[in-house]
Design an enzyme around this catalytic site. Sequence first.
Site, short mmCIF file in Angstrom:
data_model
loop_
_atom_site.label_atom_id
_atom_site.label_comp_id
_atom_site.label_asym_id
_atom_site.label_seq_id
_atom_site.Cartn_x
_atom_site.Cartn_y
_atom_site.Cartn_z
N HIS A 152 -38.99 -7.25 -25.79
CA HIS A 152 -40.39 -6.86 -25.62
C HIS A 152 -40.81 -7.17 -24.19
O HIS A 152 -40.65 -8.30 -23.73
CB HIS A 152 -41.30 -7.64 -26.58
CG HIS A 152 -41.05 -7.33 -28.02
ND1 HIS A 152 -41.05 -8.30 -29.00
CD2 HIS A 152 -40.79 -6.17 -28.66
CE1 HIS A 152 -40.81 -7.74 -30.18
NE2 HIS A 152 -40.65 -6.45 -29.99
N LEU A 165 -39.65 -12.52 -23.59
CA LEU A 165 -38.56 -13.44 -23.91
C LEU A 165 -38.05 -13.27 -25.34
O LEU A 165 -37.88 -14.24 -26.07
CB LEU A 165 -38.98 -14.90 -23.64
CG LEU A 165 -39.38 -15.18 -22.19
CD1 LEU A 165 -40.00 -16.57 -22.07
CD2 LEU A 165 -38.18 -15.06 -21.27
N HIS A 166 -37.81 -12.01 -25.71
CA HIS A 166 -37.30 -11.71 -27.05
C HIS A 166 -36.00 -10.91 -26.99
O HIS A 166 -35.86 -9.90 -27.69
CB HIS A 166 -38.35 -10.93 -27.85
CG HIS A 166 -39.65 -11.65 -27.98
ND1 HIS A 166 -40.85 -10.99 -28.20
CD2 HIS A 166 -39.97 -12.97 -27.92
CE1 HIS A 166 -41.82 -11.87 -28.27
NE2 HIS A 166 -41.32 -13.08 -28.10
N PRO A 167 -35.00 -11.32 -26.19
CA PRO A 167 -33.74 -10.57 -26.16
C PRO A 167 -33.02 -10.67 -27.50
O PRO A 167 -33.02 -11.73 -28.13
CB PRO A 167 -32.96 -11.26 -25.05
CG PRO A 167 -33.49 -12.66 -25.02
CD PRO A 167 -34.96 -12.52 -25.34
#
Length: 558
Positions: free
Chosen positions: A297, A470-472
């Site tokens: 995201h 920070l949603h890898p």
Amino acid sequence: MKKMYDYIVVGGGSAGAIIANRLSEDAKNEVLVLEAGRSDYPWDLLIQMPAALMFPAGNPFYDWRYRTDPEPHMGGRRVKHARGKVLGGSSSINGMIYQRGNPMDYERWGADEGMETWNFAHCLPYFKKMENALDSPHDDMRGHDGPITLTRGPAKNPLFEAFFQAGEQAGHPRTPDVNSYQQEGFGPFDRHIYNGQRVSTSHAYLRPAKHRENLHIQTRAFVEKVLFDGTRAKAVQVRIGKKLHIIEANEIILSGGAFNTPQLLQLSGIGEEKHLRSLGITPVVHLPGVGENLQDHLEVYIQYECKEPVSELPSLNKLKMPFIGLEWLLKRTGPASTSHFEGGGFIRSNEDVDYPNLMYHFLPLAVRYDGKKADVDHGFQVHVGPMYSDARGHVKIKSTDPREHPSILFNYLSTDQDRREWVEAVRRTREIMKQPAMEKFNAGEISPGPKVQSDREILNWVARDAETALHPSCTAKMGPESDPMAVVDPHTMKVHGVEGLRVVDASVMPYVTNGNIHAPILMLAEKAADLIAGKEPLAPEYRDYYRHEKKQVETTEK
């Protein structure tokens, strides 16, 4: 350490801490956790104090400091990605926002071939198992005795209520709990904060289990590769200090996250065969999906100056910080006891989508993640970004050196859908912020500012200014062996084509969920722990949940 274990868990982060706790509940299992980072000491204020969350990111003591390759649709920018370098992983340095995602996320997972046991009914019991939702005591869709203690953001600052009302005035609903029946709408958010302190997975799962004689936790242990006997994983090669160790196990579980897990798989000979051979690595099994399907995201901060002196911006004054810190140390109260991400919302930016595709976090101050304040006395900001970008990227090792960060490319802003929804995100936000409820506080847009109006101007600003949320995820996705891009079996968490090796972390998600992904990773780890232990999974719970009814457009034939 011993030379042989039943289970080795590589990574003591968000997922690995849960796996280690659950597998070591059986005293017959010898479990070793290998964490490349350090301990999350209980006295480490930058981890334990919620408001200190901006300080660990970028600090090599806490953060692995990944960066993307130059992103081709963002002017060649290299986007920074913080990842926790400590027990608890990124749960020890994140924003502490707890969001399950929409039930229809899991219906999407379950609709894929072989993924039927990952629909919402099958995931709900595991969300409930881990939750202790203090502010939803009578909601039977929430958990009440799990290890993750959750508190609802008090959202007492008047800017929150004004924002929620503005959302309603713009045509969006209120919702009492985005993690229950209805996600769509505006309201306070759950946070993994309790008694003014962060609740990481290390805090909730590892510390209570440390007394177990069969659980062994080794920090500063850098795993370099998995070693195979044929196609069976037999051991890990790990460097602890200057010494290299070979440690064997019956089962090896990778929980390093969406970057490290595909990197370690590739270093160990599992991945796209031509890519591995080009680096001099002998393939153990050809799995072209390793490192592919990378999702995330992206978000922007839309900042405003505040007319009234009610924002929390003054709390960032360095002269006040010692007193704020002292209050937290003595009482666990005050501005330092919250992440300030206490509320927000989920909306649909257009009528084509079935459920929310935009997420809002409202912050009663105007500051970037790196601590840079807006140049005003009082301000506030809205974090917003699309949840379902169809852009896809990759993680690929560049050499056989396990210390070298891999090539990471997300391809942000690379698709028509992504660009369309970014324009919608900015326009919908401005509609909300111009509503009467905000008029008392809104002294004007600071960033991007009123000069940014056209679609092209908006996209250019996003390309210059956006940061990762920070949603890898999704780089070793679950799926049946018949799917050439699947890496992990959804019923066992085993890596296809080999024995003795499993993956449990954000990399196995087939699609990113529409919200902060910490809670889905915890749910996934709880469910995976049962699958690995050979337990009967919790029975599915079929519950109704909110579905938006699309407006029927009447047509008449001419």
